[in-house]
Design an enzyme around this catalytic site. Sequence first.
Site, PDB file in Angstrom:
ATOM      1  N   LEU A 188      36.113 -55.212 -34.862  1.00 55.67           N
ATOM      2  CA  LEU A 188      36.500 -54.025 -33.159  1.00 55.67           C
ATOM      3  C   LEU A 188      37.349 -53.776 -33.146  1.00 55.67           C
ATOM      4  O   LEU A 188      38.440 -54.199 -34.158  1.00 55.67           O
ATOM      5  CB  LEU A 188      37.068 -55.985 -32.180  1.00 55.67           C
ATOM      6  CG  LEU A 188      35.605 -55.995 -32.022  1.00 55.67           C
ATOM      7  CD1 LEU A 188      35.740 -57.175 -30.637  1.00 55.67           C
ATOM      8  CD2 LEU A 188      34.069 -55.671 -31.830  1.00 55.67           C
ATOM      9  N   HIS A 189      37.319 -52.006 -32.585  1.00 57.70           N
ATOM     10  CA  HIS A 189      38.764 -51.316 -32.019  1.00 57.70           C
ATOM     11  C   HIS A 189      38.154 -51.192 -31.002  1.00 57.70           C
ATOM     12  O   HIS A 189      37.467 -51.994 -29.970  1.00 57.70           O
ATOM     13  CB  HIS A 189      37.720 -50.198 -33.522  1.00 57.70           C
ATOM     14  CG  HIS A 189      36.950 -49.295 -33.744  1.00 57.70           C
ATOM     15  ND1 HIS A 189      35.762 -48.693 -32.372  1.00 57.70           N
ATOM     16  CD2 HIS A 189      35.299 -49.656 -34.522  1.00 57.70           C
ATOM     17  CE1 HIS A 189      34.972 -48.917 -32.551  1.00 57.70           C
ATOM     18  NE2 HIS A 189      34.428 -49.301 -34.259  1.00 57.70           N
ATOM     19  N   HIS A 243      34.659 -50.627 -29.426  1.00 54.99           N
ATOM     20  CA  HIS A 243      34.203 -51.460 -28.987  1.00 54.99           C
ATOM     21  C   HIS A 243      34.528 -52.178 -27.509  1.00 54.99           C
ATOM     22  O   HIS A 243      34.106 -52.285 -26.736  1.00 54.99           O
ATOM     23  CB  HIS A 243      34.102 -52.382 -29.388  1.00 54.99           C
ATOM     24  CG  HIS A 243      33.440 -52.512 -31.108  1.00 54.99           C
ATOM     25  ND1 HIS A 243      33.653 -52.582 -32.218  1.00 54.99           N
ATOM     26  CD2 HIS A 243      32.330 -52.202 -31.419  1.00 54.99           C
ATOM     27  CE1 HIS A 243      33.159 -52.195 -32.885  1.00 54.99           C
ATOM     28  NE2 HIS A 243      32.018 -52.268 -32.604  1.00 54.99           N
ATOM     29  N   GLN A 264      19.186 -55.148 -41.346  1.00 55.47           N
ATOM     30  CA  GLN A 264      19.721 -53.415 -41.049  1.00 55.47           C
ATOM     31  C   GLN A 264      20.413 -52.837 -41.918  1.00 55.47           C
ATOM     32  O   GLN A 264      20.893 -51.501 -42.071  1.00 55.47           O
ATOM     33  CB  GLN A 264      20.630 -53.125 -39.822  1.00 55.47           C
ATOM     34  CG  GLN A 264      22.093 -53.411 -39.063  1.00 55.47           C
ATOM     35  CD  GLN A 264      22.386 -52.897 -37.841  1.00 55.47           C
ATOM     36  OE1 GLN A 264      21.765 -54.000 -37.397  1.00 55.47           O
ATOM     37  NE2 GLN A 264      23.211 -52.269 -37.519  1.00 55.47           N
ATOM     38  N   GLY A 268      27.423 -47.478 -28.354  1.00 58.10           N
ATOM     39  CA  GLY A 268      28.354 -46.385 -28.465  1.00 58.10           C
ATOM     40  C   GLY A 268      27.736 -44.685 -28.993  1.00 58.10           C
ATOM     41  O   GLY A 268      26.434 -44.944 -29.673  1.00 58.10           O
ATOM     42  N   GLN A 325      20.575 -44.546 -32.940  1.00 60.54           N
ATOM     43  CA  GLN A 325      20.925 -45.434 -32.803  1.00 60.54           C
ATOM     44  C   GLN A 325      20.369 -45.338 -30.930  1.00 60.54           C
ATOM     45  O   GLN A 325      19.128 -46.229 -31.216  1.00 60.54           O
ATOM     46  CB  GLN A 325      21.830 -46.504 -32.563  1.00 60.54           C
ATOM     47  CG  GLN A 325      21.546 -47.693 -32.537  1.00 60.54           C
ATOM     48  CD  GLN A 325      22.745 -49.099 -32.852  1.00 60.54           C
ATOM     49  OE1 GLN A 325      23.061 -49.318 -33.764  1.00 60.54           O
ATOM     50  NE2 GLN A 325      23.588 -48.805 -32.559  1.00 60.54           N
ATOM     51  N   ARG A 361      33.915 -48.894 -40.122  1.00 63.20           N
ATOM     52  CA  ARG A 361      34.456 -49.170 -41.115  1.00 63.20           C
ATOM     53  C   ARG A 361      35.622 -48.053 -42.080  1.00 63.20           C
ATOM     54  O   ARG A 361      35.615 -48.216 -42.856  1.00 63.20           O
ATOM     55  CB  ARG A 361      32.946 -47.762 -41.928  1.00 63.20           C
ATOM     56  CG  ARG A 361      31.674 -48.520 -41.994  1.00 63.20           C
ATOM     57  CD  ARG A 361      30.594 -47.812 -42.559  1.00 63.20           C
ATOM     58  NE  ARG A 361      29.041 -48.747 -43.327  1.00 63.20           N
ATOM     59  CZ  ARG A 361      28.137 -49.393 -42.394  1.00 63.20           C
ATOM     60  NH1 ARG A 361      28.594 -48.636 -40.835  1.00 63.20           N
ATOM     61  NH2 ARG A 361      27.154 -50.023 -42.702  1.00 63.20           N
TER      62      ARG A 361
HETATM   63  O1  PAF Z   1      26.162 -50.666 -33.267  1.00 59.95           O
HETATM   64  C1  PAF Z   1      25.711 -51.808 -34.085  1.00 59.95           C
HETATM   65  O2  PAF Z   1      27.254 -52.699 -34.586  1.00 59.95           O
HETATM   66  C2  PAF Z   1      24.595 -52.532 -34.265  1.00 59.95           C
HETATM   67  O3  PAF Z   1      23.826 -51.693 -35.278  1.00 59.95           O
HETATM   68  C3  PAF Z   1      24.173 -53.739 -33.275  1.00 59.95           C
HETATM   69  C4  PAF Z   1      23.734 -52.517 -32.514  1.00 59.95           C
HETATM   70  C5  PAF Z   1      25.502 -54.057 -33.037  1.00 59.95           C
HETATM   71  C6  PAF Z   1      22.724 -53.869 -34.347  1.00 59.95           C
HETATM   72  O4  PAF Z   1      23.457 -54.856 -34.893  1.00 59.95           O
END
Ligand code: PAF
Length: 281
Positions: A33-34, A37, A61, A147, A153, A187
Amino acid sequence: MKIFRHIAPLKSYLGEIGSFGYTIGLVPTMGALHNGHLALIEASKKDNSVTIATIYVNPAQFNNATDLQKYPRTLDNDLQMLEKVGCDAVFCPDDAEMYEQPPIVKFDFGHLDKVMEGKFRPGHFSGVALVVSKLFNLVSPNRAYFGQKDWQQVAVIRRLVGELKFNLSICSVPIVREPDGLAMSSRNQRLDPVQRQHSTVLYRGLTWAREALKSGSSPEAVKTAVKAMVEELPDMRLEYLELSDSDSLEPLDAVITSAKPILCIAAYAGEVRLIDNLFLD
Ligand code: PAF
């Protein structure tokens, strides 16, 4: 802050808070987390009685095994950060809890998952839709927070919610940037100091491209110039820069053809893949 590793105790907790008529905000994350988030948690806390974060690195994913293996995992630190900002509960399951059997369900979002991230990461959005659907079914939130850095997404999840009639609202929260403009991302932790410095070219490229497009340059000319800007730096490689309509994600050949155009970029710093985007207005 309550911490749940299993579905059964999470369900009992949800039953308890449901009986009080509380509203629930869900913040799905993959951890590491940063402040980006934390902005999601803060937005959820403003809108809802209870905020539940999830931390789960979802294998479905990832289309690249090395990327999955190297994805940063910092659970203890994540839990401390969530506690500090007043998150009410965290669900951090393991793979066995989320996938009792290897998944066979697949999602196809048509054009929405054939461009940009979907083109370069086949199957990625199917995996995202699968895990997000599970989380929506498990938690039944009133609102879920994502975000805007992952704009595609957001578009895919909005479509998922609309088509499957999930009874919740999707809230998207603006990108949080480092002081030098780099979009916050889990990342970023994998960048070495030189790559970290060079990665600011994504935001510089986007802001330069926005001005060039507004002054009438063609998207093609702008893409060529941004590619040169990125790739003159050692270890940096542009994967794509796209000008699109931010709802349909259809590519645009001119800014004026969309009410709300967005520029999206993906580039590699070494083997670390970064994305960013910028609305034109
Ligand atoms: O954005 C993300 O961190 C991921 O794609 C999510 C929405 C938590 C699904 O794994």
